[in-house]
Write an enzyme that holds these catalytic residues in place. Structure first.
Site, PDB file in Angstrom:
ATOM      1  N   ASP A  52     -48.741 -20.755 -10.763  1.00  0.00           N
ATOM      2  CA  ASP A  52     -49.502 -21.285  -9.643  1.00  0.00           C
ATOM      3  C   ASP A  52     -49.872 -20.089  -8.762  1.00  0.00           C
ATOM      4  OD1 ASP A  52     -50.530 -23.166  -7.777  1.00  0.00           O
ATOM      5  OD2 ASP A  52     -48.675 -23.037  -6.635  1.00  0.00           O
ATOM      6  N   MET A  53     -50.713 -20.312  -7.746  1.00  0.00           N
ATOM      7  CA  MET A  53     -51.072 -19.189  -6.872  1.00  0.00           C
ATOM      8  C   MET A  53     -50.464 -19.317  -5.469  1.00  0.00           C
ATOM      9  SD  MET A  53     -54.787 -17.527  -5.823  1.00  0.00           S
ATOM     10  CE  MET A  53     -55.255 -18.779  -4.631  1.00  0.00           C
ATOM     11  N   ASP A  54     -50.944 -20.285  -4.675  1.00  0.00           N
ATOM     12  CA  ASP A  54     -50.489 -20.410  -3.290  1.00  0.00           C
ATOM     13  C   ASP A  54     -49.009 -20.750  -3.223  1.00  0.00           C
ATOM     14  OD1 ASP A  54     -53.066 -20.123  -1.831  1.00  0.00           O
ATOM     15  OD2 ASP A  54     -53.594 -21.913  -2.972  1.00  0.00           O
TER      16      ASP A  54
ATOM     17  N   SER B 192     -54.422 -23.079 -10.865  1.00  0.00           N
ATOM     18  CA  SER B 192     -54.297 -23.426  -9.447  1.00  0.00           C
ATOM     19  C   SER B 192     -55.252 -24.551  -9.072  1.00  0.00           C
ATOM     20  CB  SER B 192     -54.601 -22.191  -8.586  1.00  0.00           C
ATOM     21  OG  SER B 192     -54.700 -22.533  -7.225  1.00  0.00           O
TER      22      SER B 192
ATOM     23  N   LYS C  43     -53.489 -31.423  -9.322  1.00  0.00           N
ATOM     24  CA  LYS C  43     -52.058 -31.706  -9.427  1.00  0.00           C
ATOM     25  C   LYS C  43     -51.710 -32.834  -8.453  1.00  0.00           C
ATOM     26  CE  LYS C  43     -51.347 -26.752 -10.186  1.00  0.00           C
ATOM     27  NZ  LYS C  43     -50.797 -25.497  -9.621  1.00  0.00           N
TER      28      LYS C  43
ATOM     29  N   ASP D 148     -44.148 -23.726  -7.130  1.00  0.00           N
ATOM     30  CA  ASP D 148     -43.358 -23.783  -5.896  1.00  0.00           C
ATOM     31  C   ASP D 148     -43.354 -25.174  -5.277  1.00  0.00           C
ATOM     32  OD1 ASP D 148     -45.431 -23.429  -3.147  1.00  0.00           O
ATOM     33  OD2 ASP D 148     -46.213 -23.301  -5.181  1.00  0.00           O
TER      34      ASP D 148
END
Length: 246
Positions: free
Chosen positions: A39-41, A140, A173, A198
């Site tokens: 994932d990114m953020d 993402s 998601k 996360d």
């Protein structure tokens, strides 16, 4: 030379030895993990808190009555879906919901570049995976132009074999589409993939995709009982190791 208990007699080429070592390591893993999806953020970058700040800033600019408490109404939605929700429940005069969403994106990209950082342990993990020839994807729910702007800015693009954004799938998601699309682009089967996430929604998406999921929650939510669905949990990416791929 002994690596993972195998003697590579006569092989002096470090690259060949490294590839043989990696292949043997993969054979030892029950799930044959060949691919790691990030994932990114909040996982690669500490940009998660900046979303709220940007949304409040732009909402105030357009006199949209949004508060932090009202963020709960749109948890898990993509930014264009968020502003569509605002337009229905908190209508305002002036710019369209799409234009407001794009202002928020411009604001968070600028904020991330000036205030964001790569989270500790991320680059070491990416280098380790690259060294051992794993396929690496980024999946993402953020729009593609934001993802590319930030991974380029923080010099992370070079590590990824595939980047999949919310733009190319119908549902975000916790639907598994973004992970399944990324895996397919990498020519990997779901049970060959490890997901690093996360958030609870990201974890659910990874599990729904039939992938192994390791969560790295922020400290505030680390003990959330819902994370018990994950295959493992880390306090930070500094704890990442190849053993997690078993």
């Amino acid at each position: 030379m002994l690596t993972f208990g195998i003697s590579f007699v006569g092989n002096n080429n470090p690259e060949i030895v490294e590839r043989l070592s990696t292949n043997y390591y993969l054979l030892r893993t029950k799930r044959m993990i060949t691919t790691v999806l990030f994932d990114m953020d909040g996982l690669l970058l500490d940009t998660e808190p900046l979303w709220g700040e940007s949304m409040l800033r732009i909402a105030e600019k357009h006199k949209i009555p949004i508060t932090r408490q009202r963020f709960k109404e749109t948890t898990g939605l993509r930014i264009y879906e968020v502003t569509d929700h605002w337009a229905i429940h908190y209508p305002w005069a002036g710019k369209s919901s799409k234009e407001v969403a794009e202002e928020i994106l411009d604001d968070i990209i600028a904020s991330s570049k000036s205030s964001g950082t790569v989270l500790k342990g991320v680059e070491d993990a990416l280098k380790l995976l690259r060294k051992h020839h794993y396929k690496i994807g980024l999946a993402s729910s953020s729009p593609g132009h934001m993802i590319h702007a930030l991974v380029d800015h923080f010099d992370l693009a070079k590590y990824f074999d595939e980047i999949t954004s919310a733009d190319v799938v119908a549902l975000g998601k916790p639907h598994p589409a973004v992970f399944l699309h990324c895996a397919e682009a990498l020519r990997s089967k779901p049970n060959e993939c490890l997901v690093l996430e996360d958030s609870v929604n990201g974890m659910i998406a990874g599990k729904a995709a039939r992938m192994k999921v390791i969560v790295v929650p922020e400290e505030l939510h680390f003990d959330d009982p819902r994370f018990s669905l994950a295959d493992g949990k880390l306090k930070s990416m500094e704890d990442f190791s190849l053993e997690l791929l078993q």
